[in-house]
Design a protein around this motif. Structure first.
Motif, PDB file in Angstrom:
ATOM      1  N   ALA A   1       1.008  -1.279  -0.028  1.00  0.00           N
ATOM      2  CA  ALA A   1       0.726   0.279  -0.213  1.00  0.00           C
ATOM      3  C   ALA A   1       0.327   1.126   0.149  1.00  0.00           C
ATOM      4  CB  ALA A   1      -1.408   0.252   1.218  1.00  0.00           C
ATOM      5  N   LEU A   2       1.839   1.012  -0.767  1.00  0.00           N
ATOM      6  CA  LEU A   2       3.283   2.701  -1.411  1.00  0.00           C
ATOM      7  C   LEU A   2       1.498   3.486  -1.656  1.00  0.00           C
ATOM      8  CD1 LEU A   2       5.991   0.666  -1.081  1.00  0.00           C
ATOM      9  CD2 LEU A   2       5.189   2.374   0.550  1.00  0.00           C
ATOM     10  N   PHE A   3       2.055   4.609  -1.774  1.00  0.00           N
ATOM     11  CA  PHE A   3       1.951   5.398  -2.959  1.00  0.00           C
ATOM     12  C   PHE A   3       3.152   5.581  -3.796  1.00  0.00           C
ATOM     13  CE2 PHE A   3       0.124   7.103   1.380  1.00  0.00           C
ATOM     14  CZ  PHE A   3      -1.045   7.470   0.783  1.00  0.00           C
ATOM     15  N   PRO A   4       2.063   5.255  -5.362  1.00  0.00           N
ATOM     16  CA  PRO A   4       3.055   5.529  -5.856  1.00  0.00           C
ATOM     17  C   PRO A   4       3.709   6.751  -6.723  1.00  0.00           C
ATOM     18  CG  PRO A   4       0.454   4.994  -6.906  1.00  0.00           C
ATOM     19  CD  PRO A   4       0.591   5.070  -5.910  1.00  0.00           C
ATOM     20  N   HIS A   5       2.847   7.528  -6.356  1.00  0.00           N
ATOM     21  CA  HIS A   5       3.936   9.082  -7.389  1.00  0.00           C
ATOM     22  C   HIS A   5       4.510   9.668  -5.553  1.00  0.00           C
ATOM     23  CE1 HIS A   5      -0.129   9.745  -3.947  1.00  0.00           C
ATOM     24  NE2 HIS A   5       0.445  10.465  -3.949  1.00  0.00           N
ATOM     25  N   LEU A   6       4.273   9.322  -4.453  1.00  0.00           N
ATOM     26  CA  LEU A   6       5.359   9.091  -3.301  1.00  0.00           C
ATOM     27  C   LEU A   6       6.982   9.188  -3.618  1.00  0.00           C
ATOM     28  CD1 LEU A   6       3.096  10.408  -1.109  1.00  0.00           C
ATOM     29  CD2 LEU A   6       3.803  11.863  -2.415  1.00  0.00           C
TER      30      LEU A   6
ATOM     31  N   ASP B   1       8.630  10.158   1.275  1.00  0.00           N
ATOM     32  CA  ASP B   1       7.627  10.542   2.176  1.00  0.00           C
ATOM     33  C   ASP B   1       6.504  10.289   1.394  1.00  0.00           C
ATOM     34  OD1 ASP B   1       8.707  12.968   1.385  1.00  0.00           O
ATOM     35  OD2 ASP B   1       8.222  13.314  -1.646  1.00  0.00           O
ATOM     36  N   ASN B   2       6.776   8.702   1.112  1.00  0.00           N
ATOM     37  CA  ASN B   2       5.835   7.327   1.869  1.00  0.00           C
ATOM     38  C   ASN B   2       6.571   7.293   3.357  1.00  0.00           C
ATOM     39  OD1 ASN B   2       3.913   5.887  -0.117  1.00  0.00           O
ATOM     40  ND2 ASN B   2       6.042   6.231  -1.266  1.00  0.00           N
ATOM     41  N   VAL B   3       7.545   6.810   4.127  1.00  0.00           N
ATOM     42  CA  VAL B   3       7.807   6.747   5.267  1.00  0.00           C
ATOM     43  C   VAL B   3       6.992   7.812   5.892  1.00  0.00           C
ATOM     44  CG1 VAL B   3       9.490   6.466   6.601  1.00  0.00           C
ATOM     45  CG2 VAL B   3       9.945   4.982   4.777  1.00  0.00           C
ATOM     46  N   GLY B   4       7.361   9.601   5.121  1.00  0.00           N
ATOM     47  CA  GLY B   4       7.137  10.661   6.333  1.00  0.00           C
ATOM     48  C   GLY B   4       5.853  10.622   6.746  1.00  0.00           C
ATOM     49  N   PHE B   5       5.306  10.165   5.698  1.00  0.00           N
ATOM     50  CA  PHE B   5       3.585  10.753   5.123  1.00  0.00           C
ATOM     51  C   PHE B   5       2.116  10.896   6.493  1.00  0.00           C
ATOM     52  CE2 PHE B   5      -0.809   9.423   4.559  1.00  0.00           C
ATOM     53  CZ  PHE B   5      -0.897  10.926   3.266  1.00  0.00           C
ATOM     54  N   GLY B   6       2.880  10.303   7.509  1.00  0.00           N
ATOM     55  CA  GLY B   6       1.940   9.224   8.317  1.00  0.00           C
ATOM     56  C   GLY B   6       2.483  10.623   9.369  1.00  0.00           C
ATOM     57  N   LEU B   7       3.380  10.797   9.729  1.00  0.00           N
ATOM     58  CA  LEU B   7       3.893  11.959  10.092  1.00  0.00           C
ATOM     59  C   LEU B   7       3.467  13.562  10.163  1.00  0.00           C
ATOM     60  CD1 LEU B   7       7.744  10.968  11.042  1.00  0.00           C
ATOM     61  CD2 LEU B   7       5.513  10.321  12.582  1.00  0.00           C
ATOM     62  N   ALA B   8       3.575  13.795   8.953  1.00  0.00           N
ATOM     63  CA  ALA B   8       2.997  14.634   7.997  1.00  0.00           C
ATOM     64  C   ALA B   8       1.524  15.002   8.634  1.00  0.00           C
ATOM     65  CB  ALA B   8       3.608  14.702   6.875  1.00  0.00           C
TER      66      ALA B   8
ATOM     67  N   GLY C   1      19.796   4.972   1.578  1.00  0.00           N
ATOM     68  CA  GLY C   1      20.120   5.074   0.322  1.00  0.00           C
ATOM     69  C   GLY C   1      19.632   5.322  -1.707  1.00  0.00           C
ATOM     70  N   ARG C   2      18.123   4.894  -0.700  1.00  0.00           N
ATOM     71  CA  ARG C   2      17.127   5.016  -1.706  1.00  0.00           C
ATOM     72  C   ARG C   2      15.787   5.843  -1.014  1.00  0.00           C
ATOM     73  NH1 ARG C   2      19.258  -0.758  -1.755  1.00  0.00           N
ATOM     74  NH2 ARG C   2      19.724  -0.646  -3.423  1.00  0.00           N
ATOM     75  N   ALA C   3      16.009   6.837  -0.674  1.00  0.00           N
ATOM     76  CA  ALA C   3      15.570   7.724  -0.292  1.00  0.00           C
ATOM     77  C   ALA C   3      14.538   9.167  -1.662  1.00  0.00           C
ATOM     78  CB  ALA C   3      15.659   8.698   1.007  1.00  0.00           C
ATOM     79  N   GLY C   4      15.209   8.555  -2.531  1.00  0.00           N
ATOM     80  CA  GLY C   4      14.370   9.516  -3.599  1.00  0.00           C
ATOM     81  C   GLY C   4      13.553   9.117  -4.606  1.00  0.00           C
ATOM     82  N   ARG C   5      14.256   7.768  -4.547  1.00  0.00           N
ATOM     83  CA  ARG C   5      13.129   6.594  -5.430  1.00  0.00           C
ATOM     84  C   ARG C   5      11.799   6.661  -5.334  1.00  0.00           C
ATOM     85  NH1 ARG C   5      17.155   1.660  -7.228  1.00  0.00           N
ATOM     86  NH2 ARG C   5      19.258   2.848  -7.682  1.00  0.00           N
ATOM     87  N   LYS C   6      11.336   5.883  -6.344  1.00  0.00           N
ATOM     88  CA  LYS C   6       9.728   6.190  -6.211  1.00  0.00           C
ATOM     89  C   LYS C   6       9.558   4.397  -6.149  1.00  0.00           C
ATOM     90  CE  LYS C   6       8.045  10.357  -6.866  1.00  0.00           C
ATOM     91  NZ  LYS C   6       7.718  10.249  -8.174  1.00  0.00           N
ATOM     92  N   PRO C   7       8.789   4.422  -6.103  1.00  0.00           N
ATOM     93  CA  PRO C   7       7.722   2.521  -5.067  1.00  0.00           C
ATOM     94  C   PRO C   7       8.345   1.434  -6.377  1.00  0.00           C
ATOM     95  CG  PRO C   7       6.238   3.661  -4.521  1.00  0.00           C
ATOM     96  CD  PRO C   7       7.643   4.969  -5.086  1.00  0.00           C
ATOM     97  N   ALA C   8       7.859   2.399  -7.597  1.00  0.00           N
ATOM     98  CA  ALA C   8       8.242   1.272  -8.906  1.00  0.00           C
ATOM     99  C   ALA C   8       9.392   1.281  -9.075  1.00  0.00           C
ATOM    100  CB  ALA C   8       7.168   2.112 -10.090  1.00  0.00           C
TER     101      ALA C   8
ATOM    102  N   GLY D   1      11.224  -6.971  -2.576  1.00  0.00           N
ATOM    103  CA  GLY D   1      12.045  -7.482  -0.655  1.00  0.00           C
ATOM    104  C   GLY D   1      11.819  -5.290  -0.258  1.00  0.00           C
ATOM    105  N   GLN D   2      12.515  -4.426  -1.481  1.00  0.00           N
ATOM    106  CA  GLN D   2      12.875  -3.218  -1.685  1.00  0.00           C
ATOM    107  C   GLN D   2      11.423  -2.316  -0.998  1.00  0.00           C
ATOM    108  OE1 GLN D   2      14.368  -2.016  -4.663  1.00  0.00           O
ATOM    109  NE2 GLN D   2      17.381  -1.916  -3.119  1.00  0.00           N
ATOM    110  N   GLN D   3      10.011  -2.796  -1.262  1.00  0.00           N
ATOM    111  CA  GLN D   3       9.307  -1.851  -1.274  1.00  0.00           C
ATOM    112  C   GLN D   3       8.533  -2.391   0.335  1.00  0.00           C
ATOM    113  OE1 GLN D   3       6.013  -2.283  -3.745  1.00  0.00           O
ATOM    114  NE2 GLN D   3       7.480  -2.077  -5.866  1.00  0.00           N
TER     115      GLN D   3
END
Length: 369
Positions: free
Chosen positions: A91-96, A100-107, A131-138, A143-145
């Motif tokens: 259930a990751l947001f594909p556009h984030l 941003d996915n990890v921090g969404f709840g905190l936001a 090292g992959r903070a700026g990547r999109k889920p796709a 395993g990374q997702q």
């Protein structure tokens, strides 16, 4: 220290049609310790996911009391409970981005930007995804997702992390790698994990304790060794790994032990916790790896040795070991598993030959159901 999670007489019923109800969970009593990796194990439809959802607050119990760290939770909504849930679908947001996915709840909770960034960095470091903070889920592997989904739950610093079959979408090799990583992570963090799975090997590999569930009930709670070697009932014995079952009748009881007749075999066992009487039918449970064609008398006292006569019906080579099917005079069949180093030796009879099986009395479990 108070338990992390307590379920006292918890039940959950769902209306089906009209007044007909489904008892998804029936009178569950559980106490899960702080820092424990606790697994709910059972087949599909046994109530394990419903139990997890009751802890999370996604479902409300029909009866009973639920407490987290000593605080009653029956009337506390899901978003106010000190828990987070990791689902099988990430259930990751594909556009984030990952960050941003990890921090969404905190936001959403309006955590200050600087604190939010620091907590996101900490969470990504825990799952080795910094090292992959700026990547999109796709752009990530399965395993990374999964790691990102874990980081998103851990960033909220929950008292209890709930995991609903989180490795179900992974291939076997990656699944096993993630099992080891998750267990190591849980030990480092000291957070209570409540894990749901139907995979017996997964439960035995990862858990401090396991609750075996069936038909909405908890049948046994024990550590992995106890669940495997000391099953409390036939369902637990048959669901966890492979098991041979032999019908037997108690013929004699006394201070020194009990005698049973299983087909043509007379079996003497030490006394156990059961109150048995002569003439009482029981079921004997024996693991395939506990049976051997080699005489065990030299490896221990002769009174610990149990002999079972039969005939080899089949032998299957599966790489690490061989599996034998042995027909008994009673009409029952038992399965024997031997590692190839042992199975290749002269003690292994050919298919069609008569054979004497040996096991130790301590390896036989007496079941009453």
């Amino acid at each position: 220290m108070e338990p992390a999670v307590e379920l006292r007489g918890i039940a959950k019923r769902f209306a089906k049609i009209g007044t007909t109800e489904i008892n998804a969970v029936r009178d569950i009593d559980l106490s899960i310790a702080r820092g424990e990796f606790f697994t709910l194990l059972g087949p599909s439809g046994c109530g394990k996911t419903t139990t997890l959802r009751l802890i999370a607050g996604f479902e409300q119990p029909t009866a009973g009391e639920l407490r987290i760290r000593g605080r009653a939770m029956n009337d506390v909504p899901a978003h106010l409970r000190p828990v987070n849930t990791v689902f099988q679908s990430y259930a990751l947001f594909p556009h984030l981005t990952v960050e941003d996915n990890v921090g969404f709840g905190l936001a959403v909770k309006r955590v200050p930007r600087r604190e939010r960034a620091e907590r996101v960095r900490e969470a990504l470091a825990l799952v080795r995804m910094e090292g992959r903070a700026g990547r999109k889920p796709a752009e990530l592997s399965g395993g990374q997702q999964q790691r990102v989904a874990l980081a998103r739950a851990l960033v909220n610093r929950p008292a209890v992390l709930l995991l609903d079959e989180p490795f179900g979408a992974l291939d076997l090799k990656l699944r096993r790698e993630m099992q080891i990583e998750l267990k190591q992570m849980q030990r480092r963090l000291g957070i209570t994990f409540v894990f749901v799975t139907h995979d017996q090997e997964e439960a035995l590999t990862m858990s401090d304790r396991i609750a075996v569930m069936h038909d909405g009930r908890v049948l046994q709670v024990d550590d992995p060794v106890g669940i495997y070697e000391r099953p409390a009932c036939r369902f637990s014995a048959g669901f966890i790994g492979e098991m041979n079952f032999l019908s037997a009748t108690v013929t004699k009881t006394g201070p020194a032990g009990i005698a049973l007749q299983a087909g043509h075999a007379t079996i003497r066992l030490p006394r156990n916790g059961h109150a048995l009487a002569p003439g009482q039918p029981v079921m004997l449970a024996i693991r395939p790896e506990a049976l051997t064609f080699a005489d065990l008398a030299d490896g221990g006292p002769p009174e610990d040795r149990v002999r079972i006569e039969g005939r080899i019906r089949d032998a299957i080579y599966i790489g690490t070991d061989r599996r034998y099917a042995v027909d008994l005079p009673s009409g029952e069949t038992v399965h024997v598993r031997q590692q190839n180093s042992a199975a290749a030796g002269p003690a292994s009879p050919p298919v069609g030959a008569s054979a004497t099986l040996f096991t130790r009395a301590a390896a036989i479990r007496v079941l009453l159901d």
